[in-house]
Scaffold this active site. Sequence first.
Site, PDB file in Angstrom:
ATOM      1  N   GLU A 211     -11.264   3.266   6.216  1.00 17.40           N
ATOM      2  CA  GLU A 211     -10.196   4.140   6.712  1.00 17.40           C
ATOM      3  C   GLU A 211     -10.874   5.224   7.553  1.00 17.40           C
ATOM      4  OE1 GLU A 211      -8.214   6.474   3.682  1.00 17.40           O
ATOM      5  OE2 GLU A 211      -6.537   6.999   4.986  1.00 17.40           O
TER       6      GLU A 211
ATOM      7  N   HIS B  43       1.255   4.853  -2.388  1.00 18.14           N
ATOM      8  CA  HIS B  43       0.881   5.719  -3.509  1.00 18.14           C
ATOM      9  C   HIS B  43       2.159   6.382  -3.996  1.00 18.14           C
ATOM     10  CE1 HIS B  43      -3.447   5.443  -2.418  1.00 18.14           C
ATOM     11  NE2 HIS B  43      -2.944   5.274  -1.208  1.00 18.14           N
TER      12      HIS B  43
ATOM     13  N   ASP C 157       1.800   3.966   2.812  1.00 22.27           N
ATOM     14  CA  ASP C 157       0.763   4.831   2.234  1.00 22.27           C
ATOM     15  C   ASP C 157       1.360   6.007   1.449  1.00 22.27           C
ATOM     16  OD1 ASP C 157      -1.860   5.403   1.653  1.00 22.27           O
ATOM     17  OD2 ASP C 157      -2.404   6.172   3.628  1.00 22.27           O
ATOM     18  N   ASP C 158       1.661   7.097   2.125  1.00 26.79           N
ATOM     19  CA  ASP C 158       2.231   8.294   1.487  1.00 26.79           C
ATOM     20  C   ASP C 158       3.401   8.769   2.338  1.00 26.79           C
ATOM     21  OD1 ASP C 158      -0.005   8.844  -0.587  1.00 26.79           O
ATOM     22  OD2 ASP C 158      -1.076   8.621   1.306  1.00 26.79           O
TER      23      ASP C 158
ATOM     24  N   HIS D 165       0.866  -1.198   0.000  1.00 25.84           N
ATOM     25  CA  HIS D 165       0.000   0.000   0.000  1.00 25.84           C
ATOM     26  C   HIS D 165       0.893   1.235   0.000  1.00 25.84           C
ATOM     27  CE1 HIS D 165      -3.817   2.034   1.870  1.00 25.84           C
ATOM     28  NE2 HIS D 165      -3.134   2.901   1.148  1.00 25.84           N
TER      29      HIS D 165
ATOM     30  N   HIS E  62      -9.577   1.051  -1.146  1.00 21.48           N
ATOM     31  CA  HIS E  62      -9.524   1.654   0.188  1.00 21.48           C
ATOM     32  C   HIS E  62     -10.937   1.562   0.784  1.00 21.48           C
ATOM     33  CE1 HIS E  62      -5.748   3.234  -1.223  1.00 21.48           C
ATOM     34  NE2 HIS E  62      -5.572   4.047  -0.203  1.00 21.48           N
TER      35      HIS E  62
HETATM   36  N1  ADE Z   1      -4.654   8.694  -1.617  1.00 19.36           N
HETATM   37  C1  ADE Z   1      -3.428   8.742  -1.114  1.00 19.36           C
HETATM   38  N2  ADE Z   1      -3.429   8.366   0.161  1.00 19.36           N
HETATM   39  C2  ADE Z   1      -4.703   8.040   0.476  1.00 19.36           C
HETATM   40  C3  ADE Z   1      -5.340   7.575   1.645  1.00 19.36           C
HETATM   41  N3  ADE Z   1      -4.697   7.340   2.780  1.00 19.36           N
HETATM   42  N4  ADE Z   1      -6.670   7.385   1.595  1.00 19.36           N
HETATM   43  C4  ADE Z   1      -7.342   7.620   0.475  1.00 19.36           C
HETATM   44  N5  ADE Z   1      -6.793   8.062  -0.642  1.00 19.36           N
HETATM   45  C5  ADE Z   1      -5.473   8.266  -0.651  1.00 19.36           C
HETATM   46 ZN    ZN Z   2      -3.732   4.765   0.602  1.00 19.88          ZN
END
Ligand code: ADE
Ligand code: ZN
Length: 336
Positions: free
Chosen positions: A197, A16, A275-276, A14, A194
Amino acid sequence: MTSFITGLPKVELHLHIEGSLEPELMFALAERNKIAIPFNSPDEVRAAYQFHNLQSFLDIYYQGANVLIHEQDFYDLTWAYLLRCKADHVVHTEIFFDPQTHTERGIAFETVVNGIHRALEQGRKMLGISSQLIMCFLRHLDQESAFVTLNQALAHKDKIVGVGLDSSELGNPPEKFKAVFQQALAEGFLTVAHAGEEGPSENITHTLDLLGATRVDHGVRCVDDAVLVERLVQAQVPLTVCPLSNLKLKVFEDMKDHNIVDLLRKGLCVTINSDDPAYFGGYMTANFQAVADAHPMTQEEIAQFTLNAIQASFISVEEKQRLTRMTRDYLDNYQA
Ligand code: ADE
Ligand code: ZN
């Protein structure tokens, strides 16, 4: 435990790729492409990363992606992430990209996918890191736009293993994208999304039942539905959990409140992911460490996150066996 975690083989499911854009590269690309950004230094960019929920992050994140213009930019972005993988002992990674973030700005689909793919191939050869690419639909846009994106992907089936769903979960439930996911399945793509969350646990159930998802991204709100939790255990549906992301976006107020270790001990197939990472303060090792700092675990439990990710990944049975052996050998040797 720190050296055990650092050296542990890891599998990321996971990530991005746009979320791995570090402020330094953002600045370099802004200059190279003559794009104006509303910051004077990378430190100023970092200081702006104060989020109170998912939407407050997404607003800044989509703005950051504006510096990505040419195929080489997508290559450089992906290569920088792969170098982080190498440092963190990530041996396999499955990467999300958001074509619509770029095609909506007039960047060609090919430019995006070819740049990312070229770096992934280089990573396989030069760094020994295997990878897969998953294309996400932006759920705040309509299903028609997702269909256009799916059609653009058909010429790149050799590079894209699956489709996913990301962006604003609240107000954009999985049922909005049922038809395009059914079409993606018919075209032979695997599906993930997703869910759970920020949104309710029923989004997880609908993701499985309506979108044919083989794994759920985040999914931490599953605990609101005991029947669903039992289903996730029985079917070993993987959850790609992102601890530092959840903390930054206030899904949990404190890492001590995070439910990932509880879920692991209940027998769910939970995994740790970043994630990011450029926005949330850490890559894979930092995410493992943050969980272990807040929740004392045995080395076997920590290694179980990798073993779960191997099982949950989109690689061959033989490759799963090889990575499983590598992880068990690491654990055995470390304990010897
Ligand atoms: N796009 C990038 N990170 C995300 C996240 N945590 N939840 C939803 N969309 C995303
Ligand atoms: Zn994500």
